[in-house]
Structure formats: C-alpha cells, structure tokens
Scaffold this motif. Sequence first.
Motif, PDB file in Angstrom:
ATOM      1  N   PHE A  27       0.824  -1.211   0.000  1.00 41.26           N
ATOM      2  CA  PHE A  27       0.000   0.000   0.000  1.00 41.26           C
ATOM      3  C   PHE A  27       0.859   1.262   0.000  1.00 41.26           C
ATOM      4  CE2 PHE A  27      -3.687  -2.247   2.497  1.00 41.26           C
ATOM      5  CZ  PHE A  27      -3.901  -3.078   1.403  1.00 41.26           C
ATOM      6  N   SER A  28       2.144   1.137  -0.295  1.00 38.67           N
ATOM      7  CA  SER A  28       3.089   2.258  -0.173  1.00 38.67           C
ATOM      8  C   SER A  28       2.954   3.300  -1.272  1.00 38.67           C
ATOM      9  CB  SER A  28       4.528   1.725  -0.174  1.00 38.67           C
ATOM     10  OG  SER A  28       4.759   0.846   0.897  1.00 38.67           O
ATOM     11  N   LYS A  29       2.159   3.013  -2.300  1.00 39.42           N
ATOM     12  CA  LYS A  29       1.933   3.957  -3.399  1.00 39.42           C
ATOM     13  C   LYS A  29       3.219   4.327  -4.137  1.00 39.42           C
ATOM     14  CE  LYS A  29      -2.521   5.175  -3.287  1.00 39.42           C
ATOM     15  NZ  LYS A  29      -3.388   5.263  -4.468  1.00 39.42           N
ATOM     16  N   GLY A  30       4.200   3.432  -4.110  1.00 36.75           N
ATOM     17  CA  GLY A  30       5.450   3.690  -4.818  1.00 36.75           C
ATOM     18  C   GLY A  30       6.342   4.711  -4.160  1.00 36.75           C
ATOM     19  N   SER A  31       6.004   5.131  -2.935  1.00 35.75           N
ATOM     20  CA  SER A  31       6.778   6.166  -2.243  1.00 35.75           C
ATOM     21  C   SER A  31       7.981   5.564  -1.530  1.00 35.75           C
ATOM     22  CB  SER A  31       5.899   6.876  -1.208  1.00 35.75           C
ATOM     23  OG  SER A  31       4.804   7.496  -1.825  1.00 35.75           O
ATOM     24  N   GLY A  32       9.065   6.337  -1.493  1.00 31.08           N
ATOM     25  CA  GLY A  32      10.255   5.893  -0.783  1.00 31.08           C
ATOM     26  C   GLY A  32      10.956   4.749  -1.491  1.00 31.08           C
ATOM     27  N   ILE A  33      12.067   4.328  -0.908  1.00 28.34           N
ATOM     28  CA  ILE A  33      12.881   3.287  -1.526  1.00 28.34           C
ATOM     29  C   ILE A  33      12.165   1.947  -1.497  1.00 28.34           C
ATOM     30  CG2 ILE A  33      15.055   2.013  -1.380  1.00 28.34           C
ATOM     31  CD1 ILE A  33      16.313   4.561  -0.205  1.00 28.34           C
ATOM     32  N   VAL A  34      11.683   1.540  -0.330  1.00 25.28           N
ATOM     33  CA  VAL A  34      11.054   0.221  -0.252  1.00 25.28           C
ATOM     34  C   VAL A  34       9.677   0.212  -0.904  1.00 25.28           C
ATOM     35  CG1 VAL A  34      12.321  -0.303   1.852  1.00 25.28           C
ATOM     36  CG2 VAL A  34       9.979   0.524   2.019  1.00 25.28           C
ATOM     37  N   GLY A  35       9.048   1.372  -1.038  1.00 25.85           N
ATOM     38  CA  GLY A  35       7.735   1.432  -1.664  1.00 25.85           C
ATOM     39  C   GLY A  35       7.758   1.092  -3.136  1.00 25.85           C
ATOM     40  N   LYS A  36       8.922   1.204  -3.755  1.00 28.07           N
ATOM     41  CA  LYS A  36       9.041   0.926  -5.185  1.00 28.07           C
ATOM     42  C   LYS A  36       9.131  -0.570  -5.495  1.00 28.07           C
ATOM     43  CE  LYS A  36      11.010   5.364  -6.542  1.00 28.07           C
ATOM     44  NZ  LYS A  36      10.462   6.059  -5.369  1.00 28.07           N
ATOM     45  N   PHE A  37       9.121  -1.382  -4.461  1.00 32.08           N
ATOM     46  CA  PHE A  37       9.192  -2.827  -4.671  1.00 32.08           C
ATOM     47  C   PHE A  37       7.925  -3.342  -5.340  1.00 32.08           C
ATOM     48  CE2 PHE A  37       8.939  -7.303  -3.535  1.00 32.08           C
ATOM     49  CZ  PHE A  37      10.248  -7.732  -3.638  1.00 32.08           C
ATOM     50  N   TRP A  38       6.784  -2.671  -5.070  1.00 34.06           N
ATOM     51  CA  TRP A  38       5.495  -3.111  -5.577  1.00 34.06           C
ATOM     52  C   TRP A  38       4.926  -2.107  -6.572  1.00 34.06           C
ATOM     53  CZ3 TRP A  38       4.626  -7.919  -4.172  1.00 34.06           C
ATOM     54  CH2 TRP A  38       5.145  -8.377  -2.962  1.00 34.06           C
ATOM     55  N   PRO A  39       4.067  -2.549  -7.491  1.00 33.66           N
ATOM     56  CA  PRO A  39       3.370  -1.612  -8.362  1.00 33.66           C
ATOM     57  C   PRO A  39       2.431  -0.720  -7.550  1.00 33.66           C
ATOM     58  CG  PRO A  39       2.482  -3.829  -8.630  1.00 33.66           C
ATOM     59  CD  PRO A  39       3.704  -3.957  -7.782  1.00 33.66           C
ATOM     60  N   VAL A  40       2.155   0.468  -8.069  1.00 36.66           N
ATOM     61  CA  VAL A  40       1.286   1.409  -7.363  1.00 36.66           C
ATOM     62  C   VAL A  40      -0.166   0.945  -7.464  1.00 36.66           C
ATOM     63  CG1 VAL A  40       0.459   3.787  -7.260  1.00 36.66           C
ATOM     64  CG2 VAL A  40       2.867   3.322  -7.783  1.00 36.66           C
ATOM     65  N   LEU A  41      -0.831   0.831  -6.320  1.00 36.55           N
ATOM     66  CA  LEU A  41      -2.235   0.421  -6.279  1.00 36.55           C
ATOM     67  C   LEU A  41      -3.125   1.647  -6.133  1.00 36.55           C
ATOM     68  CD1 LEU A  41      -2.076  -2.634  -3.820  1.00 36.55           C
ATOM     69  CD2 LEU A  41      -1.930  -2.643  -6.315  1.00 36.55           C
ATOM     70  N   GLY A  42      -4.245   1.644  -6.817  1.00 36.59           N
ATOM     71  CA  GLY A  42      -5.206   2.723  -6.688  1.00 36.59           C
ATOM     72  C   GLY A  42      -5.961   2.654  -5.373  1.00 36.59           C
ATOM     73  N   ASP A  43      -6.541   3.761  -4.946  1.00 36.02           N
ATOM     74  CA  ASP A  43      -7.270   3.798  -3.679  1.00 36.02           C
ATOM     75  C   ASP A  43      -8.408   2.787  -3.662  1.00 36.02           C
ATOM     76  OD1 ASP A  43      -5.548   5.872  -3.262  1.00 36.02           O
ATOM     77  OD2 ASP A  43      -7.082   7.390  -2.916  1.00 36.02           O
ATOM     78  N   ASP A  44      -9.137   2.677  -4.770  1.00 41.45           N
ATOM     79  CA  ASP A  44     -10.262   1.736  -4.821  1.00 41.45           C
ATOM     80  C   ASP A  44      -9.790   0.293  -4.652  1.00 41.45           C
ATOM     81  OD1 ASP A  44     -12.002   3.824  -5.169  1.00 41.45           O
ATOM     82  OD2 ASP A  44     -12.251   3.542  -7.329  1.00 41.45           O
ATOM     83  N   ALA A  45      -8.655  -0.034  -5.282  1.00 41.50           N
ATOM     84  CA  ALA A  45      -8.116  -1.391  -5.169  1.00 41.50           C
ATOM     85  C   ALA A  45      -7.721  -1.691  -3.728  1.00 41.50           C
ATOM     86  CB  ALA A  45      -6.917  -1.565  -6.094  1.00 41.50           C
ATOM     87  N   ILE A  46      -7.083  -0.732  -3.076  1.00 40.68           N
ATOM     88  CA  ILE A  46      -6.681  -0.922  -1.679  1.00 40.68           C
ATOM     89  C   ILE A  46      -7.903  -1.131  -0.797  1.00 40.68           C
ATOM     90  CG2 ILE A  46      -5.670   0.245   0.325  1.00 40.68           C
ATOM     91  CD1 ILE A  46      -3.651   1.533  -1.636  1.00 40.68           C
ATOM     92  N   GLN A  47      -8.933  -0.341  -1.014  1.00 42.71           N
ATOM     93  CA  GLN A  47     -10.140  -0.483  -0.209  1.00 42.71           C
ATOM     94  C   GLN A  47     -10.827  -1.821  -0.459  1.00 42.71           C
ATOM     95  OE1 GLN A  47     -12.634   3.020  -0.461  1.00 42.71           O
ATOM     96  NE2 GLN A  47     -10.921   4.389  -0.005  1.00 42.71           N
ATOM     97  N   ASP A  48     -10.816  -2.281  -1.700  1.00 41.83           N
ATOM     98  CA  ASP A  48     -11.402  -3.587  -2.019  1.00 41.83           C
ATOM     99  C   ASP A  48     -10.635  -4.718  -1.328  1.00 41.83           C
ATOM    100  OD1 ASP A  48     -13.417  -2.541  -3.552  1.00 41.83           O
ATOM    101  OD2 ASP A  48     -12.458  -2.962  -5.485  1.00 41.83           O
ATOM    102  N   ILE A  49      -9.305  -4.614  -1.324  1.00 40.14           N
ATOM    103  CA  ILE A  49      -8.463  -5.641  -0.697  1.00 40.14           C
ATOM    104  C   ILE A  49      -8.731  -5.702   0.807  1.00 40.14           C
ATOM    105  CG2 ILE A  49      -6.071  -6.203  -0.076  1.00 40.14           C
ATOM    106  CD1 ILE A  49      -5.335  -5.025  -2.907  1.00 40.14           C
ATOM    107  N   VAL A  50      -8.800  -4.550   1.449  1.00 37.43           N
ATOM    108  CA  VAL A  50      -9.051  -4.500   2.892  1.00 37.43           C
ATOM    109  C   VAL A  50     -10.463  -4.996   3.205  1.00 37.43           C
ATOM    110  CG1 VAL A  50      -9.335  -2.940   4.867  1.00 37.43           C
ATOM    111  CG2 VAL A  50      -7.341  -2.717   3.365  1.00 37.43           C
ATOM    112  N   ARG A  51     -11.434  -4.582   2.405  1.00 42.55           N
ATOM    113  CA  ARG A  51     -12.820  -5.005   2.634  1.00 42.55           C
ATOM    114  C   ARG A  51     -12.965  -6.521   2.456  1.00 42.55           C
ATOM    115  NH1 ARG A  51     -14.853  -2.196  -1.013  1.00 42.55           N
ATOM    116  NH2 ARG A  51     -14.981  -0.278   0.186  1.00 42.55           N
ATOM    117  N   THR A  52     -12.325  -7.060   1.428  1.00 40.56           N
ATOM    118  CA  THR A  52     -12.374  -8.507   1.190  1.00 40.56           C
ATOM    119  C   THR A  52     -11.746  -9.273   2.344  1.00 40.56           C
ATOM    120  OG1 THR A  52     -12.312  -8.196  -1.211  1.00 40.56           O
ATOM    121  CG2 THR A  52     -11.663 -10.355  -0.386  1.00 40.56           C
ATOM    122  N   SER A  53     -10.632  -8.758   2.849  1.00 40.72           N
ATOM    123  CA  SER A  53      -9.953  -9.401   3.981  1.00 40.72           C
ATOM    124  C   SER A  53     -10.844  -9.400   5.216  1.00 40.72           C
ATOM    125  CB  SER A  53      -8.637  -8.680   4.277  1.00 40.72           C
ATOM    126  OG  SER A  53      -7.760  -8.727   3.166  1.00 40.72           O
TER     127      SER A  53
END
Length: 326
Positions: A27-53
């Motif tokens: 959920f790092s949004k590509g920020s910082g050094i370690v945040g670039k490890f993952w692709p940037v997720l949109g807010d809606d996708a993050i909310q869907d992932i949390v809601r599903t969990s």
Amino acid sequence: MKNGIQLRRLGNSDLQLSPLGLGCWQFSKGSGIVGKFWPVLGDDAIQDIVRTSLAGGINWFDTAEIYGGGQSERMLADALNAAGELAKSAHVATKWWPIMRSAPSISGTIEDRLRCLKGWPIDLHQVHQPYSFSTAASEMREMAKLVKAGKIKHVGVSNFSAAKMREADRTLREFGLRLTSNQVKYSLLDRRIERNGVMETAKELGVAIIAYSPLEQGLLTGKFHGNPELVKQLSGPRKWAAAFKPERLKRTQPLIDLLHQLAAKYDASPGQVALNWLINAHGETVFAIPGASKPHQALENVKAMRFALDADEIAKLSSISSLYAR
C-alpha cells in the motif's frame, strides 16, 4: 470466532487475532525506496483488498513507518474507515524504523504514526530491525513509556535473534510487560528460525512468531513452476532473484507437486496449503501476514484458514521442504 475463523491469542498479549493478518507493504503507493518494490495500487483497489480481507475473517493488518514513509499507514487507515462497520473490531500493527536512529526516536515519532493512522490505535508497535544506535533494552524502555502513556497497547520486534528476544522480554518485565511477538521471514522454503533458536525461544517465552513473506514472494503458489515465462513479467527485483531462476524452480518442483496433491484434497490452492502448514505446524505460535495486490488474492488468503491439514500431512510437508528450504 470471527466469520467462521477461530481467533487465537497473540503471544503474551490479550489480542485475539485471526491466524492470518494482511501485510500492507504493497500500500506504499510507490513512495520511498522500499515502496518501489510493488506496483502502485489505486485507492479503490486498496479499499477492495481491505474489505475482502475483513469480510473473510481477517481482523488485523500489519504496516510500517518505512512503507512509503507512512503512506501505507495512511492508505490502510482510509481503507478501514471506508469499510465502516465491517472494520469495527480491526486491529493495527505498525513498526518503528531504527536504522540510523536511537531509541528516543520511538517516542519522538509516535505522534507521526498516530497521525498517519488517522485515529486507529496502535495495538502492536514493533521495532522493525535489530540495527540502530541503541540497545534492544533502551528501545524496550521507550516502548514501555508509550504503553504507560496509552499511545500503544503491546510491544513487538522484528528480525530479532533469540538473544535479542530475551533481552527485549527481560527489559519489558521490569515494567510489568512482556514481549508480544517477533516478526521474521518464515515459510516452507525458509525455515532458518527453526535452526537458529528463534522458534525455540519464542515457544519458551510465549512470544508469537509473525511470519512475513510466507509464500516466498509468490513461489509457493506454484504459478511460476507451472509457467516459468511469468517470471519475465515480474516488476521489481523479484525477477532477478535466484529462487526464480529455471534451475531453482526445477529443484523445488517436488515440494510444489505435494502442495498440488494436498490442494486437490482440500479443494484449495497450493498457496493456501502452504499458508495452512505455516499457521498449524507449531500449534498456535505462528501467525502469518501474506500480502495482496488484488482482491482475489485477499480472498485466497482468507480461504487458507478454512481447513486444517492433519498431523501426517504437516509432517510430510515439513520433511520434503527440509530438502529445499534455507
């Protein structure tokens, strides 16, 4: 019990958590050094992932200061707030980044953590690494101050050795507290904590193990073994890792084959079987925090808690993985 999932006590704390939580590094949004490890997720996708969990029975989420410089914490807080009633019993764990810092920074940065979490309390605050300008004891003294002040509820560590776990717990006892957890790398392909004293010490002290990278960055799903061409599509450093090279995939194929066999029996996936082994092979000592960058991956995580391997199956997986694990 939450949504059919049997909760368990996290180490020496009073927290009743699902065996799997959700790791939120992605959920790092590509920020910082370690945040670039993952692709940037949109807010809606993050909310869907949390809601599903949440809907599936996961009731806790692990984030950290270093994940996008607080961006993961903010995105998690927004997603929990958007989930409304579904998130009413959710718990949050975060981590203080120690490198190039000293213990007073724990208290000095706690208001930043609370601001980023937008009203969500810190149920578990962890020292992210054992490397800092201070001792583990001095870090635990700062953590104890925060518990007394009501800023955090419980204290954990991450990547600590057996000796440092003992030092941390010994110091916390001076304040009437106990060490709750040690978050470490642990999976069927990385079982070093079983040999270096960390698992043994955790069981002795009543400390929970929180396993990160429990699917070895996707290797234990079997998808890369089934289609090695997928490795070329990976972003970030994973595609260059030795474990993803064709010769290594071939070597670990017998373990993946067994995961497939057990998956067929339980109407599950290989990844779900790997997670199930992790949370059941040591009683209730081990929790795990798989990530999810898509809602269907969050659903996969949840389903891993809805069956239980028997003792013989756990032993068989333990035996064959020992041939290939670090």
